[in-house]
Each structure stands twice: as structure tokens, then as C-alpha cells.
Write an enzyme that holds these catalytic residues in place. Structure first.
Site, PDB file in Angstrom:
ATOM      1  CD  GLU A 197      52.272  49.166  49.681  1.00  0.00           C
ATOM      2  OE1 GLU A 197      52.128  49.791  50.739  1.00  0.00           O
ATOM      3  OE2 GLU A 197      51.605  49.380  48.653  1.00  0.00           O
ATOM      4  CD  GLU A 209      36.475  31.885  53.862  1.00  0.00           C
ATOM      5  OE1 GLU A 209      35.510  31.847  54.643  1.00  0.00           O
ATOM      6  OE2 GLU A 209      36.796  32.893  53.227  1.00  0.00           O
TER       7      GLU A 209
END
Length: 315
Positions: free
Chosen positions: A94, A125
Site C-alpha cells: 500500500e 516458517e
């Protein structure tokens, strides 16, 4: 390949984490009516801003250090797994439309790569080495800032990213939701937003995710303010890539200058639709090439460029 952790050891680790704690008083929440569950959840969410407020000095220090590096050409890089990684990618994605950042200036990397945004990537992860490799592919340099994000504060990918970045001389920030976390200890700036156990045991997309989103909002937004990407509270570097943003550009120009529609259209036409030089050309009463030159000289800071024109409202 990293060694597979003993399941009993991992379970013991999780038992010590606030974010994983079981809340017996909520053990029968599924028996409540929908409105009661909603009220309970809303009450839990209301605790998050207070927890964030307790870390504001640490957040501010991390922002100032980040802005200093970015002013010298560094990048802001988020690294995490699962929900934490997705929040980093979201915040990074964004920045171009909001602040007209250059491609690659703000980056989000997630364990398992882009497909992990929508699908779980098994084992990603758990690898510190994967984090190091992902950062190396970006060509990590000392002017960069790497933000490791992990609710637990123990996720190997996030800890590995921060550890590797620090070894390379980059600025590092560790954002977690447990006190005394390995992630905070590994980073130059440790930010621990302790929001307490979740409504659903271990579901850290809830309060922990909300806390992380609030902090990431601050990191990117205030850094961009420090870099001159705003004028007051106006997004003067907005990239007008669709009809809504083009309309917003004209509204921002009107709010900043008080000019009429004709003057606004003329200024935007002269600056190729760029809001910041259009504001400078109107308020400073200079042509578009001069506006662009003054902005380049002020490193994009509109107030400083206005001061160079003698505009009285620049201070």
C-alpha cells in the site's frame, strides 16, 4: 536443512507464551449467543491500543532510525511467516499508491514466497536459512531496515531474518507480542506489544494481528511523513492510478491551495498529474519545471521547497 525440533520441546515453548495461553473463563464461549460473543471479542480488541501505547517510545525510536536510513537511499523490508508475513506484505503493497514510493523501496517478504499469501507453505516458517536466502535475493545492504514480525517472537523465519540482516549491518526491528522474546533480543529495536491471550487459544490473527497492523501503520506512515511524503495531513505524493485516486488528487490540491477548479486542472496538466509540484506551482507561483527543480533540491520536502519561493505559509 534445519534439524526438526522435538515436538515435546516445541510444546513446552508454546506453553510459556502469553499469546498461546488458554483462558478457562472462555472455555464455553461457543454456548453463548452471537451478540455475547461479539461483545466479548470487541472488549478484547479494545485492549490492543492501550498495549500499543505502552510501546510508543520504542516505536518512535525505531521510526526515526528507519527514516534516517531511508533518507540515504535504504529500503524498508518486512519479513514474517503466516499472518505476520501477510501483514508485512499488505503494508508494503500500500505504500506505492499512498506515498508514490519507488518500486522496491518498501518490500514485504513472507516465508514460502508469494503463494504463502493465500496458502499455507508447510515448514517455511521453521527455516532461518530460508529467511537469509530471501534477503540475499533482495541484495540486502547496510542502509536497509529489516522488520521481523512474529506474534510469538520465536518464529525461526522472523528471527533468522533479523539476525542475518544485523550481521550484514542493516538496521533491524523485531515486532512481537510476547515479553522477553528472542526476536526482540535479536534486533536493534525490540517492540513487544503484549496484548494477552487470544479469544481463541493461539489464534494470533486476532489481537496480536491487530496490534501488529497498528504498529506497521505507524512504521510506514510516520516514516513517510519524516521523508516529506505528506504536507500536513495530506497525501501529496499519492499516485493517481485510478479514477478514485485522480479525484482524490484534485481534492488534495484544493485543500492545500484553496485554488479553483480551473487553476487545479492547469497545474495538474503542467505537472503530468503530480500533486506535490502542482501545489508548489500554485502556492509558490512558479512554473512546473521550477517546482520540480525546487522539490529535487529539497529532497522532496514540500515545506522546504515552499520556503525557497518565499511563501509565507512554509514555516
Amino acid at each position: 536443512m534445519p534439524a526438526t525440533p522435538d515436538p515435546s520441546d516445541l510444546r513446552a515453548q508454546l506453553d510459556t507464551l502469553t499469546t498461546e495461553a488458554f483462558r478457562p473463563e472462555l472455555a464455553e464461549i461457543d454456548r453463548l449467543g452471537t451478540i455475547e460473543i461479539a461483545r466479548t471479542m470487541n472488549g478484547e480488541d479494545a485492549r490492543v491500543p492501550t498495549a500499543v501505547a505502552g510501546q510508543l517510545p520504542r516505536i518512535a525510536a525505531a521510526i526515526d532510525a528507519t527514516a534516517e536510513r531511508m533518507a540515504r537511499g535504504g529500503r524498508l523490508i518486512y519479513a514474517g511467516a503466516g499472518t505476520a508475513g501477510r501483514l508485512g506484505v499488505l503494508d508494503a503493497s500500500e505504500c506505492p499508491p499512498t506515498f508514490n514510493t519507488e518500486p522496491g523501496q518498501v518490500v514485504g517478504v513472507i516465508a514460502g514466497g508469494p503463494s504463502a499469501m493465500v496458502t499455507s507453505v508447510e515448514g517455511a516458517e521453521d527455516s532461518r536459512e530460508l529467511a537469509a536466502a530471501d534477503l540475499d535475493r533482495l541484495g540486502l545492504v547496510a542502509e536497509d531496515t529489516v522488520v521481523g514480525i512474529s506474534a510469538s517472537g520465536r518464529t525461526p523465519y522472523a528471527v533468522g531474518a533479523v539476525t542475518h540482516a544485523r550481521e550484514r549491518g542493516a538496521l533491524t526491528i523485531g515486532l512481537s507480542c510476547n515479553a522477553g522474546s528472542a526476536l526482540a533480543a535479536a534486533a536493534d529495536h525490540g517492540i513487544e506489544i503484549v496484548v494477552g491471550p487470544e479469544l481463541l487459544t493461539g489464534s494470533t490473527r486476532l489481537k496480536a494481528g491487530t496490534a501488529q497492523k497498528l504498529v506497521l501503520n505507524m512504521l510506514s506512515t510516520i516514516t513517510m511523513i519524516r521523508l516529506g511524503k505528506t504536507y500536513g495531513n495530506l497525501m501529496v505524493d499519492v499516485r493517481a492510478s485510478n479514477d478514485k485516486l485522480r479525484a482524490r488528487s484534485r481534492r488534495i490540491l484544493a485543500l492545500a491551495t484553496g485554488a479553483d477548479d480551473k487553476a487545479i486542472e492547469e497545474a495538474l496538466s503542467a505537472t503530468g498529474g503530480e500533486v506535490k509540484p502542482a501545489i508548489l506551482s500554485i502556492l509558490g507561483q512558479v512554473d512546473a519545471p521550477t517546482a520540480n527543480r525546487l522539490l529535487a533540491q529539497s529532497h522532496g520536502h514540500l515545506r522546504a521547497a515552499l520556503e525557497a519561493t518565499g511563501h509565507p505559509g512554509s514555516g
